[in-house]
Every structure is written in structure tokens, then in C-alpha cells.
Design an enzyme around this catalytic site. Structure first.
Site, PDB file in Angstrom:
ATOM      1  N   ASP A   1      -1.799   6.566  -3.645  1.00 27.49           N
ATOM      2  CA  ASP A   1      -1.314   5.269  -2.658  1.00 27.49           C
ATOM      3  C   ASP A   1       0.227   4.241  -4.540  1.00 27.49           C
ATOM      4  O   ASP A   1      -0.578   4.658  -4.842  1.00 27.49           O
ATOM      5  CB  ASP A   1      -1.112   4.954  -1.778  1.00 27.49           C
ATOM      6  CG  ASP A   1      -1.955   4.182  -1.827  1.00 27.49           C
ATOM      7  OD1 ASP A   1      -3.026   3.867  -3.138  1.00 27.49           O
ATOM      8  OD2 ASP A   1      -2.409   2.961  -0.587  1.00 27.49           O
TER       9      ASP A   1
ATOM     10  N   ASP B   1      -0.840   1.582  -4.315  1.00 27.06           N
ATOM     11  CA  ASP B   1      -1.640   0.438  -4.977  1.00 27.06           C
ATOM     12  C   ASP B   1      -3.003   1.287  -5.141  1.00 27.06           C
ATOM     13  O   ASP B   1      -3.945   0.558  -5.436  1.00 27.06           O
ATOM     14  CB  ASP B   1      -1.436  -0.640  -4.019  1.00 27.06           C
ATOM     15  CG  ASP B   1      -2.529  -0.303  -2.189  1.00 27.06           C
ATOM     16  OD1 ASP B   1      -2.395   1.245  -1.930  1.00 27.06           O
ATOM     17  OD2 ASP B   1      -2.851  -1.615  -2.159  1.00 27.06           O
TER      18      ASP B   1
ATOM     19  N   SER C   1       0.808  -1.567   0.769  1.00 28.52           N
ATOM     20  CA  SER C   1      -0.124  -0.146   0.181  1.00 28.52           C
ATOM     21  C   SER C   1       0.765   1.093   0.436  1.00 28.52           C
ATOM     22  O   SER C   1       1.626   1.504  -1.352  1.00 28.52           O
ATOM     23  CB  SER C   1      -1.074  -0.351   1.651  1.00 28.52           C
ATOM     24  OG  SER C   1      -2.037   1.430   1.596  1.00 28.52           O
TER      25      SER C   1
HETATM   26 MG    MG Z   1      -3.484   1.518  -0.321  1.00 30.38          MG
END
Ligand code: MG
Length: 442
Positions: free
Chosen positions: A238, A240, A91
Site C-alpha cells: 500500500d 506506506d 496509508s
Molecule cells: Mg498502510
């Protein structure tokens, strides 16, 4: 053994998250699922962890389809056709991290019971290797990005019927932060008719341009670019692309609480429900007087679970996770970007910000040993109970007419976190919280 945190399995590559662990998780998962789809963000260790997971899953008899480098919401959308989805991602964490997040077909992350099932199977070595002629197939799918894009375009066109006929296209600066968002977001926004200027749209697991977390401090380049290019808005994602944040036409970062109130203003019907974590600003309550605002523990998975349970219209976390349940229970930073563009076609983002009530907030921490946290929180609870309405799903939050105070033990550090927000007298309110914690520690 506790493998999963509130965001799945996540840790430092080859120290906390290893090939050995990924293989065991793959074996455990493959023992309970017939088929799965797997994707990864651009983390340097992504391919390594993906291969170990796949080896484990097929060895236990599970068929696996690989969809390669994709965003988390693309993977979660693809999971609708499988028993589960597997995303290799850390992430918004820095480059040295890697992780594994598991998804149900409806876009909901694995819940605590499902995570415990995997943890127990891994701990017990309770693994079901199949005979040679029953191992799973490995296939490659290439339509996931296209299908995710088409779903978003179809939904956005239904909401914003005029969007494709505007003569003057919106100019958008998009900062993918070298994350997976570069595989889908620039193309989608151009299909919507926007004039898109990209920053850091090349996926790169070293994240050379900026820290992957899309917060005010990390978006200096985006803020400058919006002004330099005279753009209508800036969008950042961000690593992902499940999270999305924005910058208005003046190059000013839109805070998470503002973003949440703006989206909720469009998504929530009168009398409908909005789900937010306990530390969300009362800007949201005051901007949506006709909505029922429900508060949960901090963590997007808790927000998603509560949206599903209550049938809420919308929910989100000020960190940049926006959940549109008519699309998915997975926060979707690409859908959110497309949705925001539809909104900004009608009203400038700076104007939407100015319409929101703003209150001063004060945050701080008090050092507290982990062993003392329980006693301190008991004292905090009994003191705050006398001040107003208590919510104790995550720390203790007390709501009064003039504001609210949240006292919450950190899950990862030896600290108690204090947040105060008030129409007037925020410093005095904060001091009340700090005073109670310090007195309990004395
Ligand atoms: Mg994320």
C-alpha cells in the site's frame, strides 16, 4: 475533540488535516518529548504537513531528526533510538488524504491514552513555547533505510538459512503502487538474490497507476504481469508499505485470510498464540489446530496491543497488515515480503493455498440510523446468545460447530454489517443474522 481514529489522524488535505492542526499537534507532542524522528510517504501534502509538525515540535524544545521519504515500518524501526516517531502518511487512502501517525520506540502506535493526551493539549491550547535559546535542533538522518534493510536481511537469513545459496533465483513481480515501498523493497529483494521485476516503483503522491489499497480489484496489472513474466509470485504494497498482499504463480490473488493462515503456519509454535480481528475466517482456526487463536476488535493497532499483552507468536489483519513481534509491533510490508520469499523458496504459493481449508462466506449490510444501533445490537446480542459462544469485543460474534456469524455496527456509516461463514448452509446462517437485525428495526 476527537482527532485520532484507529489509524491515527487522517483526513482530506487542507480541509480536515491542515497546517494549523499539524502545528498544534507538533507543539503538543514537542512539549512532552525530548526528541523525535519524522518521515513521510509520497503524499502531495507530505512536505507541507511535515514542516508544520517540525516547526511546532522544535518551538516546544524537542529535537527532530528528518529521514525524508520512507515507509511507515522504516520510520517505526528508526523510532527505537528516539522518544517517539512521527509518520506523515494516509496509508492506503486515495491521493487527496493526508495523515499523522505517532509511534513509540518499540514500534507500537500511540495507544488511546497517549492519543487523548495530545488531543487534550491541542484542545486546551496548553502549549509550552520555550525561550529562544532552548528551541530544538533539526537534523537530517540518512541511514534509516539501510538500517531497516539490514535488520530484515539478518532476521530472514536466520529463519531461512538456505535462502542465499539457492541456484535458481525466484522471479518476483513487485508492485509498489507508487507508494513509499519503492524506496526499499526492490533493493532488498535483489539483495536476497531474487530476480525482481518492478511495477510502479517510482513514488508519486498522485498514485497514477492504481488505488494505493492492495486488494484484488486494484491488482489487475500485477496478476497479468505474474503470468506474462512466468514469475514465481507477485507482491503488492500500500502507500506506506506497512501492508503487503500477494499473487500466486498462476496470477491468482491470495486472500487476506489465506495469507494470514500461511504466515501463521510458519510463525506459530505448537501451543502458541495467534491474534486476529473478529471478522477473520475460521480457515485460520482450522489450519492451526494447535494454536490458541485470540480475536480482537477490527484495526491493526488492536491486534498489535493484544500481541504485546499476550506475548503471541504472530498476528495480523486480512487487510494485509502482518505483525512479526520478534521484529516489531508495527506491521511491516517489507519484512513480510522478504519472509514470504523465504517460504516460497521451499513451497509454491499456489500449493500452500490449496492446502488450506476453504469455506463459503457471505457479507452484507442493513441500513440502520446511528441512534438505533445501540438498541438493535442489544436485540442481536440476546438472540445470538442462544445459538453458541458469544464474543462481543466489536459487534457480536457467535461461533457454532458449523460456522460463525458476526453482526457489527459500522463506525463510519449508518449501517449494520453482517458476515457469515459456514461449512454448509452459509446463506441460511446469513439470513438468521439479517432476520434478527430487520426484526429489531421493524
Ligand atoms: Mg498502510
Amino acid at each position: 475533540m476527537k482527532l485520532f481514529g484507529s489509524s491515527g489522524i487522517r483526513g482530506i488535505t487542507n480541509k480536515e488535516v491542515t497546517v494549523d492542526l499539524a502545528l498544534k499537534v507538533g507543539l503538543a507532542l514537542g512539549s512532552t518529548k525530548k526528541n523525535a524522528v519524522i518521515g513521510r510517504d509520497p503524499r502531495i501534502a507530505g512536505g507541507m504537513i511535515e514542516h508544520a509538525l517540525i516547526s511546532g515540535m522544535v518551538s516546544a524544545g524537542c529535537d527532530v531528526m528528518r529521514i525524508g521519504l520512507v515507509t511507515t515500518p522504516t520510520l517505526a524501526h528508526a523510532a527505537r533510538n528516539f522518544d517517539c516517531g512521527v509518520m506523515v502518511t494516509a496509508s492506503h487512502n486515495p491521493s487527496e488524504y493526508v495523515g499523522i501517525k505517532l509511534w513509540n520506540p518499540d514500534g507500537m502506535a500511540f495507544d488511546s491514552a497517549q492519543q487523548e493526551e495530545i488531543e487534550e493539549a491541542v484542545a486546551a491550547g496548553n502549549i509550552n513555547n520555550v525561550e529562544w535559546n532552548h528551541i530544538g535542533n533539526i537534523t537530517t538522518g540518512s541511514n534509516a533505510v539501510r538500517e531497516h534493510s539490514e535488520m530484515i536481511l539478518c532476521n530472514v537469513k536466520q529463519v531461512h538459512v538456505t535462502i542465499m545459496v539457492k541456484t535458481a533465483p525466484l522471479r518476483v513481480v513487485l508492485d509498489c503502487g507508487c507508494g513509499a515501498g519503492g524506496t526499499i523493497t526492490p533493493y532488498l529483494l535483489r539483495e536476497m538474490g531474487c530476480d525482481v521485476i518492478t511495477l510502479n516503483a517510482q513514488p508519486d503522491g498522485y498514485f497514477p497507476a492504481r488505488n494505493p489499497e492492495p486488494n484484488d480489484a486494484n491488482l489487475g496489472l500485477l496478476k497479468r504481469a505474474v503470468k506474462e513474466f512466468d514469475a514465481d509470485l507477485g507482491i503488492a504494497q500500500d502507500g506506506d508499505a506497512d501492508r503487503m498482499m500477494a499473487v500466486d504463480e498462476n496470477g491468482i490473488f491470495v486472500t487476506g485470510d489465506e495469507m494470514l493462515a500461511i504466515f501463521a503456519g510458519y510463525e506459530c509454535k505448537a501451543g502458541g498464540t495467534l491474534v486476529v480481528p473478529v471478522d477473520t475466517s475460521m480457515t485460520v482456526d482450522d489450519a492451526l489446530p494447535d494454536s490458541n487463536v485470540v480475536r480482537t476488535r477490527v484495526g491493526d493497532v488492536y491486534v498489535a496491543e493484544e500481541i504485546k499483552r499476550t506475548g503471541a507468536d504472530f498476528g495480523g489483519e486480512p487487510s494485509g497488515s502482518w505483525i512479526f513481534p520478534q521484529v516489531s509491533y508495527c506491521p511491516d510490508g517489507i519484512y513480510a515480503a522478504a519472509r514470504l520469499i523465504g517460504i516460497v523458496q521451499e513451497t509454491k504459493l499456489g500449493e500452500l493455498r490449496r492446502r488450506l481449508p476453504q469455506y463459503p462466506t457471505k457479507r452484507g449490510t442493513v441500513v440502520c440510523n446511528n441512534e438505533k444501533k445501540g438498541y438493535v445490537m442489544d436485540m442481536v446480542r440476546s438472540e445470538l446468545e442462544t445459538l453458541g459462544t458469544i464474543t462481543d469485543i466489536d459487534g457480536v460474534r457467535v461461533a457454532m460447530d458449523e460456522g460463525w456469524l458476526l453482526v457489527r455496527p459500522s463506525g463510519t456509516e449508518p449501517r449494520i454489517r453482517i458476515t457469515a461463514e459456514a461449512r454448509t448452509g452459509v446463506d441460511e446462517l446469513y439470513d438468521v443474522g439479517e432476520g434478527i437485525v430487520k426484526e429489531a428495526l421493524a
